[in-house]
Design an enzyme around this catalytic site. Structure first.
Site, PDB file in Angstrom:
ATOM      1  N   CYS A 126     101.352 -42.750  86.117  1.00 49.28           N
ATOM      2  CA  CYS A 126     102.680 -42.127  86.161  1.00 49.28           C
ATOM      3  C   CYS A 126     103.278 -42.012  84.763  1.00 49.28           C
ATOM      4  O   CYS A 126     103.897 -40.995  84.433  1.00 49.28           O
ATOM      5  CB  CYS A 126     103.602 -42.905  87.097  1.00 49.28           C
ATOM      6  SG  CYS A 126     103.209 -42.630  88.846  1.00 49.28           S
ATOM      7  N   HIS A 145     102.561 -41.283  93.936  1.00 52.96           N
ATOM      8  CA  HIS A 145     103.700 -42.097  93.548  1.00 52.96           C
ATOM      9  C   HIS A 145     104.961 -41.245  93.433  1.00 52.96           C
ATOM     10  O   HIS A 145     104.897 -40.031  93.208  1.00 52.96           O
ATOM     11  CB  HIS A 145     103.420 -42.801  92.226  1.00 52.96           C
ATOM     12  CG  HIS A 145     102.390 -43.886  92.355  1.00 52.96           C
ATOM     13  ND1 HIS A 145     102.068 -44.709  91.318  1.00 52.96           N
ATOM     14  CD2 HIS A 145     101.622 -44.275  93.402  1.00 52.96           C
ATOM     15  CE1 HIS A 145     101.159 -45.568  91.714  1.00 52.96           C
ATOM     16  NE2 HIS A 145     100.856 -45.317  92.981  1.00 52.96           N
ATOM     17  N   CYS A 198     103.350 -47.231  86.729  1.00 54.04           N
ATOM     18  CA  CYS A 198     101.946 -47.481  86.396  1.00 54.04           C
ATOM     19  C   CYS A 198     101.485 -46.555  85.272  1.00 54.04           C
ATOM     20  O   CYS A 198     102.165 -45.577  84.929  1.00 54.04           O
ATOM     21  CB  CYS A 198     101.079 -47.301  87.639  1.00 54.04           C
ATOM     22  SG  CYS A 198     100.880 -45.575  88.145  1.00 54.04           S
ATOM     23  N   GLU A 232     107.223 -41.053  91.116  1.00 53.02           N
ATOM     24  CA  GLU A 232     107.406 -40.415  89.805  1.00 53.02           C
ATOM     25  C   GLU A 232     106.599 -39.115  89.739  1.00 53.02           C
ATOM     26  O   GLU A 232     107.098 -38.087  89.277  1.00 53.02           O
ATOM     27  CB  GLU A 232     106.962 -41.360  88.679  1.00 53.02           C
ATOM     28  CG  GLU A 232     107.664 -42.704  88.690  1.00 53.02           C
ATOM     29  CD  GLU A 232     106.937 -43.772  89.502  1.00 53.02           C
ATOM     30  OE1 GLU A 232     107.085 -44.957  89.161  1.00 53.02           O
ATOM     31  OE2 GLU A 232     106.221 -43.449  90.475  1.00 53.02           O
TER      32      GLU A 232
END
Length: 158
Positions: free
Chosen positions: A113, A81, A110, A83
């Site tokens: 993250c 991801h 999420c 992040e």
């Protein structure tokens, strides 16, 4: 508009720009880490360095092929991801993340993250309004010391 909101919009626009570098056929997400008004790291969602999966936006997403909807089957996705990639990029470059603000061009990040965001020392998180992927990420944010806020997606469309 107040100065903080203008600054938040500016850095979220940067995260939106970073998102455009993603080759993901499902969604483009970008994140920037900021300290004292300067970007110190950035990341977008995509496969690990040197891995060819998900490098063509014209291919159908592997999760979609398996029948998963938006936000489902994330364990089947080979991409990291945005992040996470922003935090890893900072580490790779020897940049401290403690005390930074993260701008994530997505809805609430999420659970995985959010855990990395908390543990990396980010003190503020700004993300887009919208239906989150899971409820646990919200619970984690509420129990953390991270200040968080949202911006409307309409500020960044068109």
């Amino acid at each position: 508009m107040n100065k903080q909101l203008l600054r938040d919009i500016q850095f979220m626009q940067m995260a939106q720009c970073v998102a455009q570098r993603s080759k993901c056929s499902s969604r483009q997400v970008g994140a920037v880490l900021v300290r004292k008004g300067s970007v110190v790291s950035e990341g977008f969602n995509g496969s690990p360095r040197g891995i060819s999966l998900c490098q063509d936006r014209t291919e159908e997403c592997m999760r979609r092929r398996l029948g998963y909807g938006s936000g489902e089957g994330l364990d089947k996705c080979p991409a990291a991801h945005a992040e996470t990639n922003a935090i890893v990029q900072a580490a790779r470059n020897g940049v401290e993340t403690d005390g930074t603000t993260m701008y994530a061009f997505c809805v609430r990040p999420c659970k995985n993250c959010v855990i990395l965001i908390i543990n990396s020392g980010v003190i503020r998180l700004v993300y887009l309004q919208g239906e989150p992927y899971d409820t646990l990420s919200g619970i984690l944010l509420e129990q953390s010391n991270i200040e968080y806020s949202t911006l409307g997606r309409e500020l960044f469309d068109g």
